[in-house]
Write a protein that holds these residues in place. Structure first.
Motif, PDB file in Angstrom:
ATOM      1  N   ARG A 142       0.956  -1.193  -0.022  1.00 27.57           N
ATOM      2  CA  ARG A 142       0.136  -0.101  -0.025  1.00 27.57           C
ATOM      3  C   ARG A 142       0.954   1.298   0.097  1.00 27.57           C
ATOM      4  O   ARG A 142       1.905   1.212   0.694  1.00 27.57           O
ATOM      5  N   TYR A 143       0.558   2.019  -0.874  1.00 26.76           N
ATOM      6  CA  TYR A 143       1.257   3.291  -0.979  1.00 26.76           C
ATOM      7  C   TYR A 143       0.243   4.581  -1.103  1.00 26.76           C
ATOM      8  O   TYR A 143      -0.207   4.652  -2.205  1.00 26.76           O
ATOM      9  N   GLY A 144      -0.203   5.208  -0.104  1.00 27.94           N
ATOM     10  CA  GLY A 144      -1.321   6.131  -0.444  1.00 27.94           C
ATOM     11  C   GLY A 144      -2.701   5.520  -0.747  1.00 27.94           C
ATOM     12  O   GLY A 144      -2.977   4.365  -0.135  1.00 27.94           O
ATOM     13  N   GLU A 145      -3.105   5.709  -2.103  1.00 30.91           N
ATOM     14  CA  GLU A 145      -4.512   5.224  -2.440  1.00 30.91           C
ATOM     15  C   GLU A 145      -3.968   4.034  -3.419  1.00 30.91           C
ATOM     16  O   GLU A 145      -4.849   3.524  -4.003  1.00 30.91           O
ATOM     17  N   ILE A 146      -2.549   3.832  -3.725  1.00 34.57           N
ATOM     18  CA  ILE A 146      -2.209   2.635  -4.388  1.00 34.57           C
ATOM     19  C   ILE A 146      -1.914   1.514  -3.775  1.00 34.57           C
ATOM     20  O   ILE A 146      -1.676   1.542  -2.582  1.00 34.57           O
ATOM     21  N   GLU A 147      -2.543   0.251  -4.157  1.00 34.26           N
ATOM     22  CA  GLU A 147      -2.472  -0.929  -3.669  1.00 34.26           C
ATOM     23  C   GLU A 147      -2.052  -1.876  -4.688  1.00 34.26           C
ATOM     24  O   GLU A 147      -2.721  -2.138  -5.755  1.00 34.26           O
ATOM     25  N   ALA A 148      -0.763  -2.448  -4.703  1.00 39.81           N
ATOM     26  CA  ALA A 148      -0.232  -3.530  -5.605  1.00 39.81           C
ATOM     27  C   ALA A 148      -0.162  -4.775  -4.825  1.00 39.81           C
ATOM     28  O   ALA A 148       0.217  -4.888  -3.703  1.00 39.81           O
ATOM     29  N   ASP A 149      -0.698  -5.801  -5.621  1.00 37.22           N
ATOM     30  CA  ASP A 149      -0.561  -7.212  -5.303  1.00 37.22           C
ATOM     31  C   ASP A 149       0.324  -8.029  -6.143  1.00 37.22           C
ATOM     32  O   ASP A 149      -0.093  -8.167  -7.431  1.00 37.22           O
TER      33      ASP A 149
END
Length: 236
Positions: A142-149
């Motif tokens: 999670r990075y601010g409003e970014i979520e990487a899977d």
């Protein structure tokens, strides 16, 4: 993410690399202790898949040398850089006895997988190794409003799924894992491409342009003449 496969069986090595590349990794192969050591000294790898029974010796010798190495100071007296001793190592071998697994782990391996194995399990173990190496426990980033899977290779912005090419996702993942640190174009390329890759001179710039368009111009910053970085805290 870039993986070094140390395996002297051409069929196994080819199959491993093919499967890894299908899952978004850049994979290179060495078939001996000597060539693997040279590769680790010359280039960056996120993790090593290590067979033990190699033509010129035992893979455990490579593991021992790696764990005992120390990064050079960069002085003029250094003949060549030494690899990062903390590089994650996953032993992949036919040696399946309990005492052999214990020995491999005690010699410094981060994990141990016996042949034959399921490639999906190998992928999951690699993700776990890379997650621990990055110092995070969560399977998503999670990075601010970014979520990487990394497992699903998907990105969401404020909960909305963002369409992204495999290479764009790989560039984003490299920058997310290194957030707070500036990476040069060469450093990013080293983490994304194997020895056989043909790289366009402006490929990284193009991918970053697309990522900024999709995720916001402030998520990836440029340090002119040095490289790219994502601030430790997302300014958006």
């Amino acid at each position: 993410m870039r993986i070094l496969v140390v395996e002297d069986d051409p069929g196994i090595a080819s199959g491993l690399c093919s499967n890894l590349r299908q899952r978004g990794y850049a994979a290179d192969v060495c078939d001996s202790v000597a060539s693997a050591w040279s590769a680790l000294r010359a280039e960056y790898f996120d993790a090593v898949l290590l067979d033990l029974g190699l033509a010129d010796g035992d893979g455990s010798e490579l593991l021992r040398r790696l764990r005992l190495s120390a990064p050079t100071s960069g002085t003029a007296t250094a003949i060549a850089p030494l690899p990062d001793p903390s590089t994650p190592v996953l032993i992949v071998t036919a040696r399946d006895q309990v005492h052999q697994r214990i020995a491999g782990l005690d010699q410094g391996a981060d994990d141990y997988l016996t042949k034959p194995f399921d490639v999906d399990e190998l992928d999951a173990r690699l993700r776990a190794l890379l997650r621990r190496a990055a110092g995070r426990a969560s399977p998503t980033i999670r990075y601010g409003e970014i979520e990487a899977d990394p497992a699903a290779r998907t990105v969401r912005l404020s909960g909305k799924l963002i369409d992204m090419s495999p290479r764009e996702f790989s560039v984003l993942l490299v920058l997310l894992e290194a957030r707070g640190r500036v990476l040069s174009r060469q450093q990013i390329e080293e983490r994304l491409y194997n020895w056989q890759s043909s790289i366009d001179s402006n490929a990284i710039e193009v991918h970053i342009h697309h990522l900024r368009r999709k995720l916001g111009s402030s998520c990836i910053l440029t340090m002119r003449g040095v490289g790219y970085f994502m601030p430790w805290e997302n300014p958006a």
